[in-house]
Design a protein around this motif. Structure first.
Motif, PDB file in Angstrom:
ATOM      1  N   UNK A  40       0.833  -1.211   0.000  1.00 36.87           N
ATOM      2  CA  UNK A  40       0.000   0.000   0.000  1.00 36.87           C
ATOM      3  C   UNK A  40       0.861   1.252   0.000  1.00 36.87           C
ATOM      4  N   UNK A  41       1.998   1.198   0.699  1.00 37.14           N
ATOM      5  CA  UNK A  41       2.887   2.357   0.746  1.00 37.14           C
ATOM      6  C   UNK A  41       3.500   2.692  -0.598  1.00 37.14           C
ATOM      7  N   UNK A  42       3.743   1.679  -1.431  1.00 28.96           N
ATOM      8  CA  UNK A  42       4.270   1.957  -2.770  1.00 28.96           C
ATOM      9  C   UNK A  42       3.226   2.683  -3.607  1.00 28.96           C
ATOM     10  N   UNK A  43       1.972   2.212  -3.528  1.00 30.75           N
ATOM     11  CA  UNK A  43       0.890   2.878  -4.274  1.00 30.75           C
ATOM     12  C   UNK A  43       0.719   4.316  -3.796  1.00 30.75           C
ATOM     13  N   UNK A  44       0.693   4.506  -2.475  1.00 33.41           N
ATOM     14  CA  UNK A  44       0.557   5.861  -1.920  1.00 33.41           C
ATOM     15  C   UNK A  44       1.751   6.716  -2.323  1.00 33.41           C
ATOM     16  N   UNK A  45       2.932   6.129  -2.309  1.00 39.38           N
ATOM     17  CA  UNK A  45       4.126   6.879  -2.689  1.00 39.38           C
ATOM     18  C   UNK A  45       4.092   7.341  -4.129  1.00 39.38           C
ATOM     19  N   UNK A  46       3.616   6.459  -5.027  1.00 36.34           N
ATOM     20  CA  UNK A  46       3.510   6.848  -6.442  1.00 36.34           C
ATOM     21  C   UNK A  46       2.528   8.006  -6.604  1.00 36.34           C
ATOM     22  N   UNK A  47       1.375   7.898  -5.958  1.00 40.93           N
ATOM     23  CA  UNK A  47       0.368   8.965  -6.065  1.00 40.93           C
ATOM     24  C   UNK A  47       0.887  10.274  -5.477  1.00 40.93           C
ATOM     25  N   UNK A  48       1.556  10.194  -4.320  1.00 35.56           N
ATOM     26  CA  UNK A  48       2.081  11.413  -3.702  1.00 35.56           C
ATOM     27  C   UNK A  48       3.202  12.016  -4.536  1.00 35.56           C
ATOM     28  N   UNK A  49       4.034  11.173  -5.140  1.00 41.42           N
ATOM     29  CA  UNK A  49       5.103  11.692  -5.997  1.00 41.42           C
ATOM     30  C   UNK A  49       4.537  12.391  -7.228  1.00 41.42           C
ATOM     31  N   UNK A  50       3.502  11.804  -7.813  1.00 44.07           N
ATOM     32  CA  UNK A  50       2.855  12.462  -8.953  1.00 44.07           C
ATOM     33  C   UNK A  50       2.216  13.780  -8.519  1.00 44.07           C
ATOM     34  N   UNK A  51       1.652  13.783  -7.305  1.00 46.38           N
ATOM     35  CA  UNK A  51       1.086  15.025  -6.790  1.00 46.38           C
ATOM     36  C   UNK A  51       2.143  16.080  -6.566  1.00 46.38           C
ATOM     37  N   UNK A  52       3.299  15.657  -6.051  1.00 46.14           N
ATOM     38  CA  UNK A  52       4.391  16.602  -5.788  1.00 46.14           C
ATOM     39  C   UNK A  52       4.947  17.197  -7.074  1.00 46.14           C
ATOM     40  N   UNK A  53       4.850  16.478  -8.182  1.00 49.05           N
ATOM     41  CA  UNK A  53       5.368  16.971  -9.455  1.00 49.05           C
ATOM     42  C   UNK A  53       4.262  17.492 -10.366  1.00 49.05           C
ATOM     43  N   UNK A  54       3.032  17.563  -9.847  1.00 51.38           N
ATOM     44  CA  UNK A  54       1.907  18.001 -10.659  1.00 51.38           C
ATOM     45  C   UNK A  54       2.002  19.496 -10.983  1.00 51.38           C
ATOM     46  N   UNK A  55       1.441  19.861 -12.120  1.00 54.87           N
ATOM     47  CA  UNK A  55       1.374  21.272 -12.495  1.00 54.87           C
ATOM     48  C   UNK A  55       0.178  21.976 -11.865  1.00 54.87           C
ATOM     49  N   UNK A  56      -0.718  21.203 -11.261  1.00 50.30           N
ATOM     50  CA  UNK A  56      -1.898  21.765 -10.600  1.00 50.30           C
ATOM     51  C   UNK A  56      -1.511  22.138  -9.178  1.00 50.30           C
ATOM     52  N   UNK A  57      -1.540  23.407  -8.885  1.00 51.71           N
ATOM     53  CA  UNK A  57      -1.025  23.904  -7.604  1.00 51.71           C
ATOM     54  C   UNK A  57      -1.705  23.273  -6.390  1.00 51.71           C
TER      55      UNK A  57
END
Length: 262
Positions: free
Chosen positions: A71-88
């Motif tokens: 579960x932590x890998x899935x959460x990590x992927x989503x959070x990493x995409x959020x951290x690099x998102x262009x949507x503020x």
């Protein structure tokens, strides 16, 4: 028959040797969980009479680690995409999550999920094991997010531009080009986080999860023999981390993370 399968083990490729190591270590872990009570039952008291309890606690520890780790890998992927998102707002929310989780103790997070979360969300009362899994997953997910984000930033922008010039969509560019390279870069820290998670799962005893540390504490409290009990607990943790390290090292070699040897 494939000639590679008939080759002597000394002639196997690096990837084949890594795959064999993964299979061997995985089989060793399964055997350890299945047969642990047998050798422990031969140990002096108070270990021998409590061998089954140690085996059950070890199984609970491994279950906590695997469930929270995946579960932590899935959460990590989503959070990493959020951290690099262009949507503020998405970027701010992901950054807030990583900041809060990395800046607070894991024990506080476990207690918060088990005790405070039901007060914030009436009707949401998780069992002790589920609460520990949720807290551990979100904790390791924050650390995984930074590892995956660093991997995404390490992929040259020219890779994505080349893929787009070949007609790939943004989704296929990410899935087929960017993410595989980023995951390869992030794999070593992800592995380290998983090994650390195995040891961090011991904090689940604070909310009553009957895992390995909790079993050791109960036995030494009942027998007043802390030395053999805690030494056995530490030895089991050492064995688990050794097997997990062997598996993780083989995964890195299998995907050639360390680079080819001369």
């Amino acid at each position: 028959m494939n000639a590679q399968l008939l080759a002597w083990p000394g002639q196997w490729s690096r990837q084949q040797r890594a795959t064999a190591t993964m299979a061997t270590a995985g089989a060793a872990l399964i055997a350890l969980l299945w047969l642990m009570a047998l050798p422990l039952s031969l140990a002096p008291e108070p270990i021998g009479s409590n061998a089954v309890l140690f085996a059950e606690g070890t199984l609970a520890t491994v279950q906590l680690t695997l469930t929270a780790g995946l579960a932590g890998i899935v959460i990590g992927v989503l959070a990493a995409l959020g951290r690099t998102s262009r949507i503020a707002p998405v970027r701010w929310f992901a950054s807030l999550y990583v900041w809060v989780v990395r800046g607070t103790p894991l024990l506080v997070q476990i207690l918060f999920v088990f005790l405070a979360l039901p007060a914030l969300v009436p009707g949401l009362q998780l069992e002790d094991f589920a609460s520990a899994c949720v807290a551990l997953a979100f904790n390791v997910g924050a650390y995984n997010a930074e590892a995956i984000r660093s991997g995404l930033l390490a992929v040259p922008k020219g890779q994505a531009e080349a893929a787009r010039s070949l007609g790939l969509s943004s989704w296929h560019t990410f899935i087929d080009v960017s993410f595989p390279q980023a995951f390869k870069v992030a794999l070593p820290p992800l592995v380290n986080n998983t090994v650390a998670l195995l040891k961090d799962s011991s904090l689940a005893y604070a909310i009553g999860v009957v895992e390995l540390t909790n079993v050791g504490n109960r036995i030494q409290a009942a027998t007043f023999l802390p030395l053999p009990t805690l030494a056995t607990t530490a030895l089991i943790y050492l064995t688990l981390t050794t097997v997990l390290t062997q598996i993780s090292g083989a995964v890195e070699r299998r995907y050639d993370v360390e680079g080819r040897q001369p």
